[in-house]
Scaffold this active site. Sequence first.
Site, PDB file in Angstrom:
ATOM      1  N   LYS A 138       2.321  -3.925   6.588  1.00 52.67           N
ATOM      2  CA  LYS A 138       2.799  -3.891   5.187  1.00 52.67           C
ATOM      3  C   LYS A 138       4.307  -3.634   5.159  1.00 52.67           C
ATOM      4  O   LYS A 138       5.042  -4.254   4.386  1.00 52.67           O
ATOM      5  CB  LYS A 138       2.066  -2.803   4.393  1.00 52.67           C
ATOM      6  CG  LYS A 138       0.564  -3.044   4.222  1.00 52.67           C
ATOM      7  CD  LYS A 138       0.268  -4.274   3.407  1.00 52.67           C
ATOM      8  CE  LYS A 138      -1.209  -4.547   3.239  1.00 52.67           C
ATOM      9  NZ  LYS A 138      -1.521  -5.894   2.757  1.00 52.67           N
ATOM     10  N   SER A 177       0.838  -1.200   0.000  1.00 58.26           N
ATOM     11  CA  SER A 177       0.000   0.000   0.000  1.00 58.26           C
ATOM     12  C   SER A 177       0.871   1.247   0.000  1.00 58.26           C
ATOM     13  O   SER A 177       1.984   1.242   0.543  1.00 58.26           O
ATOM     14  CB  SER A 177      -0.861  -0.024   1.268  1.00 58.26           C
ATOM     15  OG  SER A 177      -1.412   1.247   1.518  1.00 58.26           O
ATOM     16  N   TYR A 193      -1.968  -1.393  10.783  1.00 54.51           N
ATOM     17  CA  TYR A 193      -2.201  -2.002   9.469  1.00 54.51           C
ATOM     18  C   TYR A 193      -1.026  -1.683   8.529  1.00 54.51           C
ATOM     19  O   TYR A 193      -0.441  -2.566   7.906  1.00 54.51           O
ATOM     20  CB  TYR A 193      -3.515  -1.482   8.862  1.00 54.51           C
ATOM     21  CG  TYR A 193      -3.595  -1.668   7.361  1.00 54.51           C
ATOM     22  CD1 TYR A 193      -3.823  -2.924   6.813  1.00 54.51           C
ATOM     23  CD2 TYR A 193      -3.411  -0.585   6.485  1.00 54.51           C
ATOM     24  CE1 TYR A 193      -3.865  -3.098   5.438  1.00 54.51           C
ATOM     25  CE2 TYR A 193      -3.457  -0.757   5.119  1.00 54.51           C
ATOM     26  CZ  TYR A 193      -3.684  -2.011   4.594  1.00 54.51           C
ATOM     27  OH  TYR A 193      -3.708  -2.182   3.235  1.00 54.51           O
TER      28      TYR A 193
HETATM   29  P1  NAD Z   1     -10.713  -7.673   1.165  1.00 49.52           P
HETATM   30  O1  NAD Z   1     -10.914  -7.692   2.635  1.00 49.52           O
HETATM   31  O2  NAD Z   1     -11.873  -7.397   0.288  1.00 49.52           O
HETATM   32  O3  NAD Z   1     -10.037  -9.053   0.693  1.00 49.52           O
HETATM   33  C1  NAD Z   1      -9.161  -9.785   1.503  1.00 49.52           C
HETATM   34  C2  NAD Z   1      -9.665 -11.219   1.546  1.00 49.52           C
HETATM   35  O4  NAD Z   1      -8.767 -11.991   2.350  1.00 49.52           O
HETATM   36  C3  NAD Z   1     -11.057 -11.351   2.162  1.00 49.52           C
HETATM   37  O5  NAD Z   1     -11.900 -12.058   1.276  1.00 49.52           O
HETATM   38  C4  NAD Z   1     -10.815 -12.097   3.460  1.00 49.52           C
HETATM   39  O6  NAD Z   1     -11.898 -12.951   3.779  1.00 49.52           O
HETATM   40  C5  NAD Z   1      -9.534 -12.848   3.175  1.00 49.52           C
HETATM   41  N1  NAD Z   1      -8.702 -13.155   4.353  1.00 49.52           N
HETATM   42  C6  NAD Z   1      -8.326 -12.288   5.342  1.00 49.52           C
HETATM   43  N2  NAD Z   1      -7.554 -12.940   6.225  1.00 49.52           N
HETATM   44  C7  NAD Z   1      -7.441 -14.225   5.801  1.00 49.52           C
HETATM   45  C8  NAD Z   1      -6.776 -15.386   6.284  1.00 49.52           C
HETATM   46  N3  NAD Z   1      -6.088 -15.381   7.434  1.00 49.52           N
HETATM   47  N4  NAD Z   1      -6.875 -16.534   5.579  1.00 49.52           N
HETATM   48  C9  NAD Z   1      -7.585 -16.578   4.439  1.00 49.52           C
HETATM   49  N5  NAD Z   1      -8.230 -15.520   3.923  1.00 49.52           N
HETATM   50  C10 NAD Z   1      -8.157 -14.356   4.594  1.00 49.52           C
HETATM   51  O7  NAD Z   1      -9.536  -6.628   0.874  1.00 49.52           O
HETATM   52  P2  NAD Z   1      -9.061  -6.018  -0.516  1.00 49.52           P
HETATM   53  O8  NAD Z   1      -9.506  -4.609  -0.563  1.00 49.52           O
HETATM   54  O9  NAD Z   1      -9.379  -6.925  -1.628  1.00 49.52           O
HETATM   55  O10 NAD Z   1      -7.484  -5.981  -0.254  1.00 49.52           O
HETATM   56  C11 NAD Z   1      -6.646  -7.046  -0.680  1.00 49.52           C
HETATM   57  C12 NAD Z   1      -5.230  -6.769  -0.222  1.00 49.52           C
HETATM   58  O11 NAD Z   1      -4.815  -5.499  -0.737  1.00 49.52           O
HETATM   59  C13 NAD Z   1      -5.071  -6.663   1.303  1.00 49.52           C
HETATM   60  O12 NAD Z   1      -3.840  -7.252   1.651  1.00 49.52           O
HETATM   61  C14 NAD Z   1      -5.050  -5.182   1.551  1.00 49.52           C
HETATM   62  O13 NAD Z   1      -4.335  -4.855   2.733  1.00 49.52           O
HETATM   63  C15 NAD Z   1      -4.332  -4.676   0.319  1.00 49.52           C
HETATM   64  N6  NAD Z   1      -4.652  -3.270   0.019  1.00 49.52           N
HETATM   65  C16 NAD Z   1      -5.969  -2.897  -0.105  1.00 49.52           C
HETATM   66  C17 NAD Z   1      -6.290  -1.575  -0.332  1.00 49.52           C
HETATM   67  C18 NAD Z   1      -7.725  -1.139  -0.455  1.00 49.52           C
HETATM   68  O14 NAD Z   1      -7.999   0.056  -0.349  1.00 49.52           O
HETATM   69  N7  NAD Z   1      -8.678  -2.019  -0.699  1.00 49.52           N
HETATM   70  C19 NAD Z   1      -5.267  -0.609  -0.464  1.00 49.52           C
HETATM   71  C20 NAD Z   1      -3.937  -1.033  -0.341  1.00 49.52           C
HETATM   72  C21 NAD Z   1      -3.642  -2.373  -0.102  1.00 49.52           C
HETATM   73  C1  UD1 Z   2      -6.874   5.043   3.639  1.00 50.58           C
HETATM   74  C2  UD1 Z   2      -5.644   4.504   4.334  1.00 50.58           C
HETATM   75  C3  UD1 Z   2      -4.807   3.657   3.404  1.00 50.58           C
HETATM   76  C4  UD1 Z   2      -5.643   2.615   2.717  1.00 50.58           C
HETATM   77  C5  UD1 Z   2      -6.826   3.311   2.022  1.00 50.58           C
HETATM   78  C6  UD1 Z   2      -7.734   2.378   1.328  1.00 50.58           C
HETATM   79  C7  UD1 Z   2      -4.981   6.087   6.067  1.00 50.58           C
HETATM   80  C8  UD1 Z   2      -3.976   7.114   6.493  1.00 50.58           C
HETATM   81  N1  UD1 Z   2      -4.833   5.573   4.854  1.00 50.58           N
HETATM   82  O1  UD1 Z   2      -6.449   5.958   2.668  1.00 50.58           O
HETATM   83  O2  UD1 Z   2      -3.778   3.023   4.129  1.00 50.58           O
HETATM   84  O3  UD1 Z   2      -4.845   1.929   1.788  1.00 50.58           O
HETATM   85  O4  UD1 Z   2      -7.583   4.016   3.018  1.00 50.58           O
HETATM   86  O5  UD1 Z   2      -8.318   1.459   2.207  1.00 50.58           O
HETATM   87  O6  UD1 Z   2      -5.889   5.757   6.800  1.00 50.58           O
HETATM   88  N2  UD1 Z   2     -12.770  11.442   3.245  1.00 50.58           N
HETATM   89  C9  UD1 Z   2     -13.812  12.310   3.567  1.00 50.58           C
HETATM   90  N3  UD1 Z   2     -14.925  11.777   4.150  1.00 50.58           N
HETATM   91  C10 UD1 Z   2     -15.074  10.445   4.404  1.00 50.58           C
HETATM   92  C11 UD1 Z   2     -14.009   9.571   4.067  1.00 50.58           C
HETATM   93  C12 UD1 Z   2     -12.864  10.107   3.500  1.00 50.58           C
HETATM   94  O7  UD1 Z   2     -13.725  13.507   3.339  1.00 50.58           O
HETATM   95  O8  UD1 Z   2     -16.108  10.038   4.951  1.00 50.58           O
HETATM   96  C13 UD1 Z   2     -11.557  11.993   2.587  1.00 50.58           C
HETATM   97  C14 UD1 Z   2     -10.262  11.756   3.359  1.00 50.58           C
HETATM   98  O9  UD1 Z   2     -10.021  12.809   4.242  1.00 50.58           O
HETATM   99  C15 UD1 Z   2      -9.249  11.688   2.202  1.00 50.58           C
HETATM  100  C16 UD1 Z   2     -10.043  11.077   1.046  1.00 50.58           C
HETATM  101  O10 UD1 Z   2     -11.412  11.303   1.362  1.00 50.58           O
HETATM  102  O11 UD1 Z   2      -8.861  12.979   1.814  1.00 50.58           O
HETATM  103  C17 UD1 Z   2      -9.812   9.580   0.872  1.00 50.58           C
HETATM  104  O12 UD1 Z   2     -10.026   8.937   2.118  1.00 50.58           O
HETATM  105  P1  UD1 Z   2     -10.106   7.324   2.223  1.00 50.58           P
HETATM  106  O13 UD1 Z   2     -11.003   6.797   1.170  1.00 50.58           O
HETATM  107  O14 UD1 Z   2     -10.420   6.987   3.629  1.00 50.58           O
HETATM  108  O15 UD1 Z   2      -8.641   6.836   1.865  1.00 50.58           O
HETATM  109  P2  UD1 Z   2      -7.213   7.291   2.442  1.00 50.58           P
HETATM  110  O16 UD1 Z   2      -7.376   7.980   3.735  1.00 50.58           O
HETATM  111  O17 UD1 Z   2      -6.490   7.974   1.356  1.00 50.58           O
END
Ligand code: NAD
Ligand code: UD1
Length: 331
Positions: A153, A124, A149
Amino acid sequence: MKILVTGGLGFIGSHTVVELAKENNEVIIIDNLYNSKIDVLENLEKITGKNFKFYECDLKNKEELEKVFKENEIDSVIHFAGYKAVGESVKKPLMYYSNNLVSTMNLLEIMDKYGIKKFVFSSSATVYGNPGIVKYTEDLGRGQASSPYGTTKCIIEKMLEDLYFSDNTWNISILRYFNPVGAHESGLIGEEPNGIPNNLMPYIMKVASGKLEMLSVFGNDYPTPDGTGIRDYIHVVDLAKGHVKALEKMKEGVNYYNLGSGKGVSVLELVNTFEKVNNVKVNYKVVGRRDGDLAEYYADPSKALNELNWKTEKTLEDICRDSWNYEKNNK
Ligand code: NAD
Ligand code: UD1
């Protein structure tokens, strides 16, 4: 290629399964259904017309996990499984360290035992911490992540570097995602956050559909053109395609790639685009800043373009339309 996808029923994993299947890869899915539903499997089969071998397995259970490797000749692994809620990780750090780290260690130990050394990891942009500039390049290195979290990473990235140092036959791609949003255009798979969403796009959708009354915009006094926070929103289908490219171009070493669009979009720009594209109203009010938020950051995605031949193709309009389509389909 036979590819194991952990967390393959989750938001990003499920979209990646679709793109892998399109390229005729054989996909095996592991998920413990902690944050996903089994119906996703059926929907993946509807979208692709293919069947997937699925293991309901918790990666923390090493014996169960090893069974998957005993029963299948796996070429490479894409590791999505993990907990991802930033706020929850602050309240329950041990739960996050335990799930994210133990799962990854089990997986890597078993891969090592079976001689499978191609690994793609979901990292991330949070690992950059607060580098003091807004356009993030991979060579900035890791900063201080702002949550447990984010720390998981950082630790896993370091673990992968140490692993490669000990055995340089590993091919490791670390993908640092910016803000994944959107949904598959079929409306069959998308993001399904539990409870009240913390992230912006899921919150906008709940307000637009009348499930929540009002979006709180966290601050309009940032040093940005409209005063609201700026992020790099990436359509989940573009992100999924980035994983296919990362596997295709896999090489020895630990290789880092930013997966983002390279464009910064403000909170109000996203709200306005969502309203315009979908012809719906998103009620909002401006409130104070949220603790820990940065004013602005976005990816420099040029390394992914140069080395993986990948860039985003979807627009902000596509993101808004596909998100809303999914929400309407799943009311
Ligand atoms: P998600 O929660 O939708 O998917 C993760 C999946 O992993 C889920 O289906 C959950 O049931 C499964 N899981 C969790 N722990 C497990 C375990 N111990 N054994 C087996 N399965 C398990 O999340 P996502 O948004 O698809 O994210 C996927 C990856 O990307 C994660 O590692 C997350 O940290 C990373 N990531 C996500 C975002 C985001 O904003 N969505 C941003 C940056 C990084
Ligand atoms: C957050 C996490 C990041 C994670 C990402 C996606 C932090 C510091 N970062 O990013 O690690 O990968 O989520 O899961 O927590 N906002 C509003 N109102 C809301 C929600 C958000 O104004 O109700 C604004 C926030 O202030 C920001 C933008 O929208 O400026 C995006 O926010 P968000 O979607 O939560 O993502 P990040 O904070 O960028």
